[in-house]
Scaffold this motif. Structure first.
Motif, short mmCIF file in Angstrom:
data_model
loop_
_atom_site.label_atom_id
_atom_site.label_comp_id
_atom_site.label_asym_id
_atom_site.label_seq_id
_atom_site.Cartn_x
_atom_site.Cartn_y
_atom_site.Cartn_z
N SER A 146 -24.99 -22.64 21.56
CA SER A 146 -24.68 -23.46 20.38
C SER A 146 -24.06 -22.17 19.22
O SER A 146 -24.19 -20.96 19.59
CB SER A 146 -25.73 -24.12 19.60
OG SER A 146 -26.56 -23.35 19.00
N TYR A 147 -23.31 -22.73 18.40
CA TYR A 147 -22.73 -21.78 17.29
C TYR A 147 -23.71 -21.08 16.47
O TYR A 147 -23.78 -19.98 16.09
CB TYR A 147 -21.71 -22.43 16.44
CG TYR A 147 -22.23 -23.48 15.44
CD1 TYR A 147 -22.30 -22.90 13.99
CD2 TYR A 147 -22.64 -24.69 15.66
CE1 TYR A 147 -22.96 -23.73 13.14
CE2 TYR A 147 -23.44 -25.45 14.60
CZ TYR A 147 -23.43 -25.05 13.44
OH TYR A 147 -23.93 -25.92 12.39
N ARG A 148 -25.08 -21.90 16.21
CA ARG A 148 -25.89 -21.39 15.51
C ARG A 148 -26.60 -20.27 16.07
O ARG A 148 -27.15 -19.16 15.64
CB ARG A 148 -26.96 -22.43 15.08
CG ARG A 148 -26.28 -23.57 14.32
CD ARG A 148 -27.46 -24.48 13.96
NE ARG A 148 -28.44 -24.02 13.00
CZ ARG A 148 -28.33 -24.06 11.67
NH1 ARG A 148 -26.93 -24.59 11.18
NH2 ARG A 148 -29.16 -23.50 11.01
N SER A 202 -16.20 -30.59 15.58
CA SER A 202 -17.04 -29.75 14.86
C SER A 202 -17.83 -28.73 15.82
O SER A 202 -17.62 -28.68 16.85
CB SER A 202 -18.25 -30.48 14.23
OG SER A 202 -19.25 -31.00 15.17
N SER A 228 -20.80 -28.07 15.85
CA SER A 228 -21.95 -28.95 16.19
C SER A 228 -21.81 -29.64 17.56
O SER A 228 -22.69 -29.59 18.62
CB SER A 228 -22.86 -29.67 15.47
OG SER A 228 -23.23 -28.98 14.50
N ARG A 244 -15.42 -30.70 8.70
CA ARG A 244 -16.89 -30.59 9.45
C ARG A 244 -17.22 -29.00 9.54
O ARG A 244 -18.41 -28.57 9.25
CB ARG A 244 -17.05 -31.17 10.80
CG ARG A 244 -17.06 -32.64 10.53
CD ARG A 244 -16.43 -33.39 11.86
NE ARG A 244 -16.68 -34.87 11.74
CZ ARG A 244 -16.23 -35.57 10.78
NH1 ARG A 244 -15.26 -35.31 10.27
NH2 ARG A 244 -16.36 -36.98 10.92
N VAL A 245 -16.24 -28.08 9.89
CA VAL A 245 -16.38 -26.80 10.03
C VAL A 245 -16.84 -26.17 8.86
O VAL A 245 -17.71 -25.19 8.69
CB VAL A 245 -15.14 -26.15 10.72
CG1 VAL A 245 -15.44 -24.52 10.89
CG2 VAL A 245 -15.10 -26.61 12.13
N GLU A 296 -20.60 -26.89 7.86
CA GLU A 296 -21.28 -26.04 8.99
C GLU A 296 -21.45 -24.58 8.74
O GLU A 296 -22.56 -23.96 8.63
CB GLU A 296 -20.61 -26.30 10.39
CG GLU A 296 -21.08 -27.67 11.05
CD GLU A 296 -20.21 -28.17 12.02
OE1 GLU A 296 -20.66 -28.97 12.99
OE2 GLU A 296 -19.34 -27.53 12.56
N ASP A 344 -23.60 -24.05 5.74
CA ASP A 344 -24.81 -24.35 6.10
C ASP A 344 -25.37 -23.09 6.58
O ASP A 344 -26.71 -22.54 6.58
CB ASP A 344 -25.15 -25.63 7.34
CG ASP A 344 -26.70 -25.63 7.43
OD1 ASP A 344 -27.50 -25.94 6.73
OD2 ASP A 344 -26.81 -25.51 8.70
#
Length: 412
Positions: free
Chosen positions: A110-112, A149, A151, A193-194, A197, A200
């Protein structure tokens, strides 16, 4: 209850003993696996192992589950970069929602998780460019995402670069073609959305300093338009330029990672018009070539890098032998004398952190780095030893391959 599974149905047999009649959130933790690099979902999502594979289970409204099941099946058959769907479970007791079953995307992140890695952190620009490429591929196929997105995207390392895959198709609508307005709306939704994120990430102190989330998100539309125009624009040139201009355009599309379908040349008073049908499937030229020569199944950029190493190895064989060496013979010797030696040398406690082909790519990169420092060719064996001692251990211990996840689950 009713189960609907796609071939090969044998994959589903081991899943039938799971407690499908119970709410997914209440399943016994002993039946589940923890996947460290998973993203954030608005639904209840759990991971299970069966037959040496890992599957993702998502509890979702039955209408949306059937919609997503059908679309993901279509996308997989067409070669679009999406997760692979296995089946759905519907008509569960007490009006429970359906469960959609997809195959775990091996070595995905995932990107996170990418931003939280202690080494090799990928920039927001790189993630955005990768996601834009995915969006262009989908739009070329007439796919309106509606919820693009970070996510809803998974990323895989491919020879140092990233490849993006669609994960969530709940909001997807399929059309024969998309209008400019539909594409622009999808891009604008993605921008919103990006931006949220990345903000965040910034709040969680995961975003590298100096990156403006809003500025990066606002750059999404120009990035998209630049790539869209590059792969779809019509060229006009004179007839005497025809051969090299066509070859140049096709090579450019291949370099960007897109396959070429039908090529149309139209002659009129303004010269020659070139129209190229850009295919939306994952590029496969180098993957197919490597598989033909070695039987290795890897990603496209990895295949390109490995093919280059095979060519260099073949040239070395021809220099030392003084004669012509057949390509197939060189590839076989390279596989056993170079590639497999590196893969077999991966320490057991470090296995599974990266795909074998990605490890080999990084060893080649490390070899170049060490050779620059030493002002001599240090050789693959020496570079591999240094890489395994000093670089690979820095990759997080979180496993990224189903076989290792299953193994750890059994040990626990």
């Amino acid at each position: 209850m009713r189960f609907l599974f796609r071939p090969p149905a044998a994959e589903a047999t081991g899943l039938l003993s799971l407690p499908w009649s119970e709410p997914l959130a209440e399943w016994d933790p002993e039946l589940l696996l923890e996947v460290p690099q998973r993203g954030i979902s608005r639904h209840v999502v759990r991971f299970v192992a069966s037959g040496g594979q890992v599957f993702a289970l998502k509890e979702i409204n039955e209408r949306l589950a059937r919609h997503e099941y059908r679309l993901l099946a279509e996308f997989e058959e067409e070669g679009l970069p999406t997760v692979s769907v296995l089946g759905i479970c519907v008509d569960r007791p007490d009006d429970q929602e359906a469960i959609l079953v997809t195959r775990y995307l091996e070595y995905s992140m995932s990107y996170r998780w990418l931003f939280s890695r202690p080494r090799g952190a990928h920039s927001a620009d790189q993630l955005l460019d990768t996601m834009v490429e995915l969006l262009v591929r989908l739009h070329l196929a007439g796919v309106f995402w509606g919820d693009c997105s970070l996510s809803n995207t998974l990323f895989r390392l491919d020879a140092g670069a990233l490849t993006a895959y669609l994960v969530d198709a709940e909001t997807v609508a399929r059309h024969r073609t998309l209008s400019a307005g539909q594409r622009a709306y999808d891009v604008d939704l993605a921008r919103e959305r990006v931006g949220a994120e990345l903000l965040d990430l910034q709040f969680g102190e995961l975003l590298p300093e100096g990156i403006d989330p809003i500025a990066v998100a606002d750059s999404l539309a120009p990035r998209y338009e630049a790539l869209w125009n590059e792969v779809t624009h019509e060229e006009v040139f004179s007839s005497h330029e025809q051969n090299w201009r066509v070859a140049e355009r096709l090579q450019r599309l291949n370099d960007l990672g897109f396959d070429v379908g039908e090529v149309e040349l139209v002659t009129d008073g303004d010269g020659v018009r070139l129209r190229v049908e850009t295919r939306v499937s994952e590029p496969g030229q180098h993957r197919r070539e490597l598989f033909r020569l070695t039987g290795l199944e890897v990603q496209e950029r990895q295949a390109r890098r490995l093919l280059n190493d095979i060519r260099a190895f073949r040239a070395h064989l021809e220099r030392t032998s003084g004669g012509t060496v057949p390509e197939s013979f060189a590839a076989h010797r390279w596989l056993t004398e170079v590639y497999q030696l590196v893969v077999d040398a991966i320490p057991p406690d470090l296995a599974g952190r990266l795909a074998p082909a990605e490890v080999f790519h990084e060893v080649l990169e490390h070899r170049w780095f060490l050779s620059e420092q030493a002002q001599r060719d240090v050789g693959t064996a020496e570079a591999a030893g240094s890489y395994f001692r000093n670089v690979l251990p820095q990759t997080p211990k979180e496993v990224t391959t189903p076989s290792v996840i299953v193994g750890l689950a059994r040990e626990g």
